[in-house]
Design a protein around this motif. Sequence first.
Motif, mmCIF file in Angstrom:
data_model
loop_
_atom_site.group_PDB
_atom_site.id
_atom_site.type_symbol
_atom_site.label_atom_id
_atom_site.label_comp_id
_atom_site.label_asym_id
_atom_site.label_seq_id
_atom_site.Cartn_x
_atom_site.Cartn_y
_atom_site.Cartn_z
ATOM 1 N N UNK A 39 0.858 -1.179 0.000
ATOM 2 C CA UNK A 39 0.000 0.000 0.000
ATOM 3 C C UNK A 39 0.892 1.227 0.000
ATOM 4 N N UNK A 40 0.671 2.121 -0.963
ATOM 5 C CA UNK A 40 1.457 3.347 -0.967
ATOM 6 C C UNK A 40 0.593 4.570 -1.206
ATOM 7 N N UNK A 41 1.097 5.687 -0.717
ATOM 8 C CA UNK A 41 0.552 6.992 -1.086
ATOM 9 C C UNK A 41 1.693 7.805 -1.674
ATOM 10 N N UNK A 42 1.349 8.689 -2.591
ATOM 11 C CA UNK A 42 2.336 9.612 -3.166
ATOM 12 C C UNK A 42 1.631 10.936 -3.412
ATOM 13 N N UNK A 43 2.407 11.978 -3.594
ATOM 14 C CA UNK A 43 1.777 13.235 -3.994
ATOM 15 C C UNK A 43 1.063 13.007 -5.321
ATOM 16 N N UNK A 56 -8.862 20.343 -4.824
ATOM 17 C CA UNK A 56 -7.635 19.913 -5.503
ATOM 18 C C UNK A 56 -7.174 18.575 -4.921
ATOM 19 N N UNK A 57 -6.931 17.566 -5.775
ATOM 20 C CA UNK A 57 -6.480 16.272 -5.234
ATOM 21 C C UNK A 57 -5.029 16.362 -4.771
ATOM 22 N N UNK A 58 -4.764 15.876 -3.577
ATOM 23 C CA UNK A 58 -3.397 15.947 -3.039
ATOM 24 C C UNK A 58 -2.664 14.613 -3.112
ATOM 25 N N UNK A 59 -3.424 13.505 -3.076
ATOM 26 C CA UNK A 59 -2.765 12.212 -2.905
ATOM 27 C C UNK A 59 -3.226 11.185 -3.938
ATOM 28 N N UNK A 60 -2.293 10.346 -4.329
ATOM 29 C CA UNK A 60 -2.604 9.128 -5.082
ATOM 30 C C UNK A 60 -2.290 7.965 -4.145
ATOM 31 N N UNK A 61 -3.240 7.058 -4.002
ATOM 32 C CA UNK A 61 -3.079 5.962 -3.038
ATOM 33 C C UNK A 61 -3.483 4.663 -3.730
ATOM 34 N N UNK A 62 -2.620 3.653 -3.623
ATOM 35 C CA UNK A 62 -2.918 2.380 -4.281
ATOM 36 C C UNK A 62 -2.693 1.209 -3.334
ATOM 37 N N UNK A 63 -3.516 0.191 -3.509
ATOM 38 C CA UNK A 63 -3.341 -1.072 -2.795
ATOM 39 C C UNK A 63 -3.082 -2.161 -3.826
#
Length: 242
Positions: A141-145, A231-238
């Motif tokens: 699982x990660x988040x990125x700008x 405004x979207x701040x994060x991209x998050x994927x599992x």
Amino acid sequence: MDGTSFYDDNDVFNTYMHSRQRTESPNDTIEKPVIMELIGAIQGRRILDLGCGDGVFGRESLANGCASYLGVEGSQNMVAVAQQTLAGTKGEVVLNTLENWDYPTAAFDLVVSRLVLHYIDNIDLLFANIHRTLLSGGQFVFSAEHPVITSTDKGWQKGTQRQDWVVDNYFDTSERVTNWMGGTVRKYHRTLEGYFKSVQQAGFVIERLREGHPQRENFLTDETYLRRKRIPLFLIMSLRKQ
Ligand SMILES: C[S@@+](CC[C@H](N)C(=O)[O-])C[C@H]1O[C@@H](n2cnc3c(N)ncnc32)[C@H](O)[C@@H]1O
């Protein structure tokens, strides 16, 4: 500065920690709720946290019954805080970069990396290492700008709240040098498509993709909630290793 020496600048570090701990930070109101939802039950899992920062996720995961917690962190300032955070627990933190750490094979059930990947140049190599260090069936699982944010910060007057965000040079995937938290740091911009392709190439199955859609119950005020819906701040994927 790269992503680790940036946080070893004491002024930047103090500004960042102050910002991170403020009420209604986007980390706490948007990023963390999605991360925790995607991770699900934590009991019994062996966790690797890449770019673990202050180690709070480790302390909370151990309190919630994870089997083990290891943080890898490249900033000495952050490692010092994480060691304090994890004192008295079985959690561990090592000082190393995500590029140089020697990833053990098939050692973890869950790899987490929160808001670090935009500091990494070669994420294809990193994703291959993460895939190898996960056990079969393990989760990453990660988040990125968000790519909208990393594309450019022109038009943003630093020290003010983001307004009418400019997206530009979106398909020019390359490094970006930006002023943030009172310092200058090098980040790497990728498109959404680029992240998608990299995780697939590494062999992951993409289970969930989220953009940090704000939820009213996570905010104290309507004002912040409505502002964060702009405004979207994060991209998050599992992702899953099969
Ligand atoms: C925005 S902070 C996030 C910290 C923590 N994951 C969190 O969500 O609170 C980014 C962290 O990544 C670390 N970092 C950046 N680039 C790194 C690298 N190449 N190797 C190891 N750590 C890195 C920084 O030192 C910093 O602690």
